[in-house]
Design a protein around this motif. Sequence first.
Motif, mmCIF file in Angstrom:
data_model
loop_
_atom_site.group_PDB
_atom_site.id
_atom_site.type_symbol
_atom_site.label_atom_id
_atom_site.label_comp_id
_atom_site.label_asym_id
_atom_site.label_seq_id
_atom_site.Cartn_x
_atom_site.Cartn_y
_atom_site.Cartn_z
ATOM 1 N N LYS A 146 0.800 -1.224 -0.090
ATOM 2 C CA LYS A 146 0.147 0.019 0.036
ATOM 3 C C LYS A 146 0.899 1.377 0.048
ATOM 4 O O LYS A 146 0.397 2.271 -0.491
ATOM 5 C CB LYS A 146 -1.068 -0.134 1.315
ATOM 6 C CG LYS A 146 -2.105 -1.170 1.040
ATOM 7 C CD LYS A 146 -2.903 -1.190 2.371
ATOM 8 C CE LYS A 146 -3.920 -2.020 2.383
ATOM 9 N NZ LYS A 146 -4.585 -2.352 3.485
ATOM 10 N N ARG A 147 2.004 1.278 0.624
ATOM 11 C CA ARG A 147 2.993 2.388 0.824
ATOM 12 C C ARG A 147 3.499 2.560 -0.448
ATOM 13 O O ARG A 147 3.586 3.840 -0.948
ATOM 14 C CB ARG A 147 4.035 2.290 1.732
ATOM 15 C CG ARG A 147 4.751 3.570 2.179
ATOM 16 C CD ARG A 147 6.256 3.130 2.716
ATOM 17 N NE ARG A 147 6.828 2.534 2.059
ATOM 18 C CZ ARG A 147 7.890 2.765 1.050
ATOM 19 N NH1 ARG A 147 7.844 3.989 0.569
ATOM 20 N NH2 ARG A 147 8.600 1.817 0.555
ATOM 21 N N LYS A 204 0.774 4.313 -2.736
ATOM 22 C CA LYS A 204 0.815 5.581 -2.511
ATOM 23 C C LYS A 204 1.771 6.445 -3.054
ATOM 24 O O LYS A 204 1.514 7.751 -3.526
ATOM 25 C CB LYS A 204 0.590 5.748 -1.144
ATOM 26 C CG LYS A 204 -0.633 5.383 -0.348
ATOM 27 C CD LYS A 204 -2.063 6.012 -0.900
ATOM 28 C CE LYS A 204 -3.342 5.554 -0.387
ATOM 29 N NZ LYS A 204 -4.533 6.155 -0.810
ATOM 30 N N GLU A 218 1.375 7.004 -6.633
ATOM 31 C CA GLU A 218 0.180 7.979 -6.906
ATOM 32 C C GLU A 218 0.637 9.292 -6.540
ATOM 33 O O GLU A 218 0.469 10.263 -7.311
ATOM 34 C CB GLU A 218 -0.819 7.494 -6.002
ATOM 35 C CG GLU A 218 -2.090 8.447 -6.032
ATOM 36 C CD GLU A 218 -3.299 8.270 -4.942
ATOM 37 O OE1 GLU A 218 -4.172 8.819 -5.097
ATOM 38 O OE2 GLU A 218 -3.261 7.017 -4.427
ATOM 39 N N LEU A 219 1.472 9.261 -5.552
ATOM 40 C CA LEU A 219 2.124 10.653 -5.306
ATOM 41 C C LEU A 219 2.793 11.363 -6.277
ATOM 42 O O LEU A 219 3.019 12.484 -6.619
ATOM 43 C CB LEU A 219 2.789 10.772 -3.852
ATOM 44 C CG LEU A 219 3.457 11.833 -3.241
ATOM 45 C CD1 LEU A 219 2.292 13.037 -3.035
ATOM 46 C CD2 LEU A 219 4.211 11.760 -2.025
#
Length: 188
Positions: A154-155, A158, A161-162
Amino acid sequence: MADILTQLQTCLDQLATQFYATLGYLSTYHDNSPAIPPNVPNAAPALSKMTKNTTSPPIPASVAGASGPAASPPPPPPQQPGAGAGLQDPDQPPEPDSARTFASRQRELARDLIIKEQQIEYLISVLPGIGTSEAEQEAKIRELEVQLRDVEGKREAKALELRKLRGKLENVLGAVAVGIHGDEKGRR
């Protein structure tokens, strides 16, 4: 867990310091009375059989005080030249505490040691894994590894996505900068 281990290490260090301070107090402020009563035969070797380290062994305060008024008082410690009458010679040990004060402080020191030991026992009891078998601990570790992999995935998602959002933001800011600065450059 590291926090509990840090607290446990701190408590163990404090306990060692308390032991040292307690022994220092007991050896400095005792009245030199014998630990074994003198009227018990063969309880301890006779003083005459023991090797002497000094020419004059210390006289226990309880024996010196019990000798009565007929006994001559011990000679005062030698005064250094220029030393005041109220000052104690720094080379001499301090005066022993009274029996009541010494006993009171012994109880206080013992209580402090017991409290610190109970703190250590409590910290040990709340350590993770206490009271569980090795198989249960291994199963918990495997479960935590699965959770860690999930969270790591998940990290990473993210983070990707960032990066995409940062790229979009840079494009928008670049377009705004070109729009603002492009008009000014065109007018000149």
